[in-house]
Design an enzyme around this catalytic site. Structure first.
Site, PDB file in Angstrom:
ATOM      1  N   VAL A  83      23.570   4.107 -17.400  1.00  0.00           N
ATOM      2  CA  VAL A  83      22.701   5.196 -17.872  1.00  0.00           C
ATOM      3  C   VAL A  83      22.777   5.388 -19.387  1.00  0.00           C
ATOM      4  CG1 VAL A  83      22.577   6.475 -15.695  1.00  0.00           C
ATOM      5  CG2 VAL A  83      24.414   6.968 -17.314  1.00  0.00           C
ATOM      6  N   TYR A 121      37.884   7.032 -14.323  1.00  0.00           N
ATOM      7  CA  TYR A 121      36.509   6.518 -14.162  1.00  0.00           C
ATOM      8  C   TYR A 121      35.601   7.063 -15.278  1.00  0.00           C
ATOM      9  CZ  TYR A 121      31.741   6.286 -12.377  1.00  0.00           C
ATOM     10  OH  TYR A 121      30.388   6.084 -12.271  1.00  0.00           O
ATOM     11  N   SER A 176      27.792   2.599 -16.259  1.00  0.00           N
ATOM     12  CA  SER A 176      27.953   1.842 -15.007  1.00  0.00           C
ATOM     13  C   SER A 176      28.168   0.348 -15.216  1.00  0.00           C
ATOM     14  CB  SER A 176      26.726   2.027 -14.111  1.00  0.00           C
ATOM     15  OG  SER A 176      26.836   3.236 -13.428  1.00  0.00           O
TER      16      SER A 176
HETATM   17  N1  GLN Z   1      29.272   7.804 -15.751  1.00  0.00           N
HETATM   18  C1  GLN Z   1      28.028   7.734 -15.074  1.00  0.00           C
HETATM   19  C2  GLN Z   1      28.056   8.473 -13.753  1.00  0.00           C
HETATM   20  O1  GLN Z   1      28.959   8.335 -13.018  1.00  0.00           O
HETATM   21  C3  GLN Z   1      27.646   6.327 -14.849  1.00  0.00           C
HETATM   22  C4  GLN Z   1      26.384   6.177 -14.057  1.00  0.00           C
HETATM   23  C5  GLN Z   1      25.512   5.062 -14.456  1.00  0.00           C
HETATM   24  O2  GLN Z   1      25.621   4.471 -15.522  1.00  0.00           O
HETATM   25  N2  GLN Z   1      24.572   4.794 -13.607  1.00  0.00           N
HETATM   26  O3  GLN Z   1      27.176   9.250 -13.456  1.00  0.00           O
END
Ligand code: GLN
Length: 618
Positions: free
Chosen positions: A266, A196, A71
């Site tokens: 995350v 994404y 994210s």
């Molecule tokens: N790729 C992750 C998702 O979309 C990113 C989420 C995150 O880092 N909070 O779930």
């Protein structure tokens, strides 16, 4: 053999190491596993980096261990879309309100489906869809190229993490379809969600994160490569959404406790930005309930407290942009003047005031200068603001000074900004606000010395009667001071009158010296250095003063080229004639010698005062 010293450690590095020590044993939280590949990370990895705006990076722990950005990619891709569509264009697609929901919430505006902000997944997927590109590969390439500018080197994608998320990311795909349903995404959402996933799988380390943060702290310019990563005017939008929404549904508590814009992912990374100061990057993969790295949150809170970083309560910083303020009664230009002119400057020079400013001028440091000028304004005839020692100025500060100048000019006060072309904002904003004619007038002198000289001339012509500015008789020359009538007659018999047209050279730098020049009318300029553009006017001389005395006395080469500023008339004393006086008229010889010494001493004083002005540090 001398014992070699152990390497010195910066106290900054020591503090960062102490934070590693303090939290190394903290094993709270769990690594993310909803993307299966993320669960493979070593949960104990821990690195901290702080990057300064001159590109130095302090790093401790596993600062070069790579992890996926996840994210943390969101604010950067948002910045890229802002560069593509502008703030208003993006506002039609994504809001800037914190949602208070989890990052993966299906949180879309009830009527228009517009995601609340670009930091939750819905807003981030919508944002990725806004990056201008004809096809998904180009879109990804543009995103990677943008990250290269922030990090200072190309970044790659972790194929395993990408595939893992692509296999399992049904919720994000569902969000993509909802965005398509509301026409927030206008094409097939599948390739947008795929880009994404790939942008989330870009590999970074703490060092990269710190430099990416420092780039945002530095108004969008990478502090190491100096490359621009985002348009400066969009940095505030990116940092604002980070401040209000960057730490998911604990953003309110974060900004309250830590007080700096930040973004977590995350993958275990946290990036925090101290605007105008530095960037922080931290990696530790165990996450709390909200998805933020447990250790990183604590490290940031501790750093914020220890280093007083809370943006809403910055420590008072008594920085001043006022370097030196002086009047023409105290310090004058490099013009040598006749005693009557010098006395006039002593008596009336308070009406010319020079404000030398320094460092980086912001509203807070410019305001006291404006106030000080205004409090003196009623007695002023001329104001000079000199920017030689200014390193930066923001547009609002130039505007303030330009408006002040405009007001003073209306009151009949001459205003000059010298060394102003060093900072391009100054000529631009002054011309914008006051028009080209007034701007050209205010900026007409590049150097402080030239500006000061012209203000002094103006003052002298206002206060000194015309006849006191002219040399009517040999007794007016500083060389003739203290000579009786008969002694003066001896001197007069030796003087030969010479005339020079405007621009004509009187002597050239390096020439042998045969004569001393007493200026009867006009102004003589002394120039040094190679001719043409790089020649510098180092001094000038008014009627009544003598010029060429140094080489005349020591027999050395001419130290400067003397040029007639306008039509000049000189009385010339030949060296041979002067030398003969020693035996024919020893008293006259001694008095003239003394007068030359006094004149040279005065020039030395002027030169030291200048050196003092130039080298003074505040
Ligand atoms: N790729 C992750 C998702 O979309 C990113 C989420 C995150 O880092 N909070 O779930």
């Amino acid at each position: 053999m001398a014992k070699s010293r152990p390497p010195f450690a910066s106290p900054i590095t020591r503090i960062l190491e102490s934070l590693l020590d303090r939290y190394r044993d903290c094993r709270e939280g769990d690594v993310a596993s909803y993307i299966p590949e993320l669960a493979k990370v070593d949960p104990d990895t821990f690195g901290i980096c702080v990057a300064t705006l001159d590109g130095h990076v302090y790093e401790v722990g596993d600062s070069r261990r790579r992890f996926t950005v996840q994210s943390i990619s969101k604010p950067f891709v948002y910045g890229l879309s802002l560069d593509d569509h502008g703030v208003d264009g993006m506002a039609r697609k994504v809001g800037v309100e914190p949602s208070g929901d989890a990052f993966n919430a299906i949180s879309l505006g009830e009527e228009d489906g517009r995601p609340l902000n670009p930091m939750i997944n819905a807003g981030a997927i919508a944002t990725t869809g806004q990056v201008l590109a004809g096809d998904p590969a180009t879109r990804l390439a543009r995103i990677l190229e943008m990250f290269r500018r922030y990090a200072g080197h190309p970044l790659e994608i972790d194929a395993a993490v990408y595939q893992s998320e692509a296999r399992t990311g049904h919720r994000n795909r569902a969000i993509g379809h909802l965005l398509r349903n509301y026409d927030v995404l206008t094409d097939d959402p599948t390739p947008v969600v795929d880009v994404y996933f790939r942008q989330c799988s870009i590999l970074v380390d703490c060092h990269d994160l710190a430099l990416m943060a420092a780039t945002l702290a530095n108004q969008g310019r990478n502090p190491v490569t100096k490359e621009r990563a985002i348009r400066a005017e969009h940095v505030e939008s990116v940092l604002s959404v980070m401040a209000s929404c960057g730490m998911y549904d604990s953003s309110g508590g974060w900004i309250h406790d830590v007080g700096m814009p930040a973004k977590s992912g995350v993958g275990g990374g946290v990036l925090a930005v101290l605007p105008g100061q530095f960037g922080i990057g931290i990696f530790s993969p165990r996450l709390d309930q909200k998805g933020n790295s447990v250790r990183a949150v604590r490290v940031c809170a501790d750093l914020s407290e220890a280093w007083e970083l809370h943006q809403f309560n910055p420590p008072y910083c008594p920085q001043t942009s006022r370097r030196h303020v002086h009047t023409s009664a105290e310090k004058h230009s490099s013009r040598s003047r006749h005693a009557r002119e010098a006395a006039c400057l002593r008596d009336h020079g308070d009406a010319i005031r020079v404000f030398e400013v320094q460092g980086s001028l912001s509203l807070a440091t410019t305001e006291p200068i404006v106030r000080e000028v205004l409090s003196a304004a009623s007695d002023l005839r001329s104001l000079i603001v000199d920017f030689q020692h200014a390193t930066a100025i923001n547009v609002s500060s130039v505007a303030l000074l330009a408006d002040l100048a405009s007001q003073l000019r209306d009151m009949g006060i001459c205003v000059l900004f010298t060394h102003a072309s060093r900072l391009p904002e100054i000529p631009r904003v002054v011309a914008d606000r006051l028009g080209p004619v007034a701007a050209a007038d205010i900026l007409r002198h590049q150097s402080l010395d030239a500006g000061l000289e012209s203000c002094e001339n103006d003052l002298i012509s206002a206060f000194l009667p015309d006849q006191d500015r002219r040399i009517l008789d040999v007794s007016d020359y500083e060389l003739a001071a203290g000579l009786s009538d008969t002694e003066r007659a001896v001197l007069t018999s030796l003087l030969i009158t010479r005339r020079y047209g405007r621009g004509e050279s009187i002597v050239r730098e390096g020439d042998e010296a045969h004569a001393l020049f007493l200026i009867a009318s006009g102004v003589v300029g002394a120039w040094t250095g190679p001719g043409g553009e790089s020649a510098r006017r180092t001094a000038s001389f008014s009627p009544g003063t003598m010029v060429g005395g140094m080489a005349f006395i020591d027999g050395g080469p001419r130290s400067a080229t003397l040029v007639a500023d306008d039509d000049v008339e000189c009385a010339v004393l030949q060296r041979g004639d002067f030398e003969r006086l020693e035996s024919t008229h020893p008293v006259v010889y001694a008095k003239i010698l003394r007068n030359i010494a006094i004149s040279l001493a005065a020039k030395l004083r002027l030169a030291s005062a200048h050196l003092d002005l130039v080298t003074r540090r505040r």
